[in-house]
Motif scaffolding. Sequence first.
Motif, PDB file in Angstrom:
ATOM      1  N   ALA A 108       0.857  -1.178   0.000  1.00  0.00           N
ATOM      2  CA  ALA A 108       0.000   0.000   0.000  1.00  0.00           C
ATOM      3  C   ALA A 108       0.898   1.234   0.000  1.00  0.00           C
ATOM      4  N   VAL A 109       0.468   2.255  -0.719  1.00  0.00           N
ATOM      5  CA  VAL A 109       1.196   3.525  -0.745  1.00  0.00           C
ATOM      6  C   VAL A 109       0.493   4.476   0.220  1.00  0.00           C
ATOM      7  N   HIS A 110       1.226   4.924   1.218  1.00  0.00           N
ATOM      8  CA  HIS A 110       0.694   5.894   2.176  1.00  0.00           C
ATOM      9  C   HIS A 110       1.271   7.260   1.837  1.00  0.00           C
ATOM     10  N   ASP A 111       0.395   8.248   1.741  1.00  0.00           N
ATOM     11  CA  ASP A 111       0.851   9.580   1.365  1.00  0.00           C
ATOM     12  C   ASP A 111       0.320  10.601   2.363  1.00  0.00           C
ATOM     13  N   PHE A 112       0.973  11.729   2.395  1.00  0.00           N
ATOM     14  CA  PHE A 112       0.638  12.800   3.329  1.00  0.00           C
ATOM     15  C   PHE A 112       0.088  13.960   2.500  1.00  0.00           C
ATOM     16  N   GLU A 113      -1.239  14.074   2.492  1.00  0.00           N
ATOM     17  CA  GLU A 113      -1.903  15.009   1.581  1.00  0.00           C
ATOM     18  C   GLU A 113      -2.687  16.094   2.314  1.00  0.00           C
ATOM     19  N   GLY A 114      -2.349  16.327   3.587  1.00  0.00           N
ATOM     20  CA  GLY A 114      -2.991  17.395   4.334  1.00  0.00           C
ATOM     21  C   GLY A 114      -4.175  16.965   5.180  1.00  0.00           C
ATOM     22  N   ASP A 115      -4.482  15.668   5.172  1.00  0.00           N
ATOM     23  CA  ASP A 115      -5.568  15.165   6.008  1.00  0.00           C
ATOM     24  C   ASP A 115      -5.059  14.924   7.428  1.00  0.00           C
ATOM     25  N   GLN A 116      -5.949  14.505   8.320  1.00  0.00           N
ATOM     26  CA  GLN A 116      -5.550  14.265   9.703  1.00  0.00           C
ATOM     27  C   GLN A 116      -4.607  13.071   9.833  1.00  0.00           C
ATOM     28  N   THR A 117      -4.622  12.188   8.876  1.00  0.00           N
ATOM     29  CA  THR A 117      -3.693  11.058   8.830  1.00  0.00           C
ATOM     30  C   THR A 117      -3.336  10.808   7.365  1.00  0.00           C
ATOM     31  N   TYR A 118      -2.505   9.829   7.123  1.00  0.00           N
ATOM     32  CA  TYR A 118      -2.088   9.514   5.763  1.00  0.00           C
ATOM     33  C   TYR A 118      -3.248   8.940   4.956  1.00  0.00           C
ATOM     34  N   SER A 119      -3.153   9.074   3.631  1.00  0.00           N
ATOM     35  CA  SER A 119      -4.097   8.398   2.745  1.00  0.00           C
ATOM     36  C   SER A 119      -3.460   7.093   2.291  1.00  0.00           C
ATOM     37  N   GLU A 120      -4.285   6.169   1.795  1.00  0.00           N
ATOM     38  CA  GLU A 120      -3.770   4.866   1.372  1.00  0.00           C
ATOM     39  C   GLU A 120      -4.282   4.536  -0.027  1.00  0.00           C
ATOM     40  N   LYS A 121      -3.344   4.085  -0.867  1.00  0.00           N
ATOM     41  CA  LYS A 121      -3.668   3.693  -2.231  1.00  0.00           C
ATOM     42  C   LYS A 121      -3.010   2.346  -2.514  1.00  0.00           C
ATOM     43  N   PRO A 122      -3.545   1.576  -3.466  1.00  0.00           N
ATOM     44  CA  PRO A 122      -2.905   0.294  -3.800  1.00  0.00           C
ATOM     45  C   PRO A 122      -1.477   0.510  -4.289  1.00  0.00           C
ATOM     46  N   GLY A 123      -0.598  -0.368  -3.864  1.00  0.00           N
ATOM     47  CA  GLY A 123       0.794  -0.315  -4.309  1.00  0.00           C
ATOM     48  C   GLY A 123       1.079  -1.422  -5.303  1.00  0.00           C
ATOM     49  N   HIS A 124       2.262  -1.981  -5.220  1.00  0.00           N
ATOM     50  CA  HIS A 124       2.701  -3.044  -6.124  1.00  0.00           C
ATOM     51  C   HIS A 124       2.560  -4.399  -5.438  1.00  0.00           C
ATOM     52  N   ASN A 125       2.760  -5.446  -6.195  1.00  0.00           N
ATOM     53  CA  ASN A 125       2.965  -6.767  -5.622  1.00  0.00           C
ATOM     54  C   ASN A 125       4.465  -6.924  -5.435  1.00  0.00           C
ATOM     55  N   PHE A 126       4.884  -7.256  -4.240  1.00  0.00           N
ATOM     56  CA  PHE A 126       6.296  -7.368  -3.885  1.00  0.00           C
ATOM     57  C   PHE A 126       6.619  -8.849  -3.733  1.00  0.00           C
ATOM     58  N   THR A 127       7.584  -9.333  -4.519  1.00  0.00           N
ATOM     59  CA  THR A 127       7.931 -10.751  -4.517  1.00  0.00           C
ATOM     60  C   THR A 127       8.930 -11.060  -3.410  1.00  0.00           C
ATOM     61  N   LEU A 128       8.584 -12.048  -2.596  1.00  0.00           N
ATOM     62  CA  LEU A 128       9.473 -12.503  -1.526  1.00  0.00           C
ATOM     63  C   LEU A 128      10.595 -13.345  -2.129  1.00  0.00           C
ATOM     64  N   ASN A 129      11.776 -13.228  -1.584  1.00  0.00           N
ATOM     65  CA  ASN A 129      12.901 -13.998  -2.134  1.00  0.00           C
ATOM     66  C   ASN A 129      13.483 -14.999  -1.140  1.00  0.00           C
ATOM     67  N   ALA A 130      12.788 -15.238  -0.043  1.00  0.00           N
ATOM     68  CA  ALA A 130      13.193 -16.256   0.929  1.00  0.00           C
ATOM     69  C   ALA A 130      11.940 -16.763   1.632  1.00  0.00           C
ATOM     70  N   THR A 131      12.057 -17.923   2.244  1.00  0.00           N
ATOM     71  CA  THR A 131      10.933 -18.568   2.914  1.00  0.00           C
ATOM     72  C   THR A 131      11.044 -18.345   4.422  1.00  0.00           C
TER      73      THR A 131
END
Length: 194
Positions: free
Chosen positions: A48-71
């Motif tokens: 999730a992408v959290h941004d600071f846009e002047g609201d009382q808290t951060y906003s949240e938008k969909p981010g990327h899929n992050f591939t894990l490289n270890a178990t």
Amino acid sequence: MARKILMLVGDYVEDYEAMVPFQALMMVGYTVHAVCPGKKAGDKVRTAVHDFEGDQTYSEKPGHNFTLNATFEEIDPAQYDGLVIPGGRAPEYIRLNPRVLEIVRHFAENNKPIAAICHGIQVLTAAGVLKGRACTAYPAVGPDVAEAGGTYVEVPVDKAFVDGNIVTAPAWPAHPEWLAKFLSLLGTTINHNR
């Protein structure tokens, strides 16, 4: 042998707080293993992408899929030189995993560098490694730090704070200082020869 960093993530980890340190630490020569409880190498976590846009808290938008490289189930924390805990929503539930807490305690008890940012500090509080320590975090996590016996330090959003082997920051705008201080704790220097 290349030095190794362990990164603890989960679904809805903050995108920049996972992607940027993962890539930056590899760029300077570290092997970085990104793991998530219940997932294996090749699996993905959503970010999730959290941004600071002047609201009382951060906003949240969909981010990327992050591939894990270890178990997660196969990692041995003794094999790693440092630990990175990004923020986002993942820390609030990965801290419920007893092995996550054991891993964090291993790094704390062995005085290995730990870099936690934003809500990632929730994992440190749950592991009980902040008693008598000072750190910063996203301001909403400040009460968690105090409840865990630590001292919350308010710093600007683009700054980081070091107490012993732990470097913390409020959010991703602090990446330049947070990562530089983490590299310093790891004993890494960047040579700017021209």
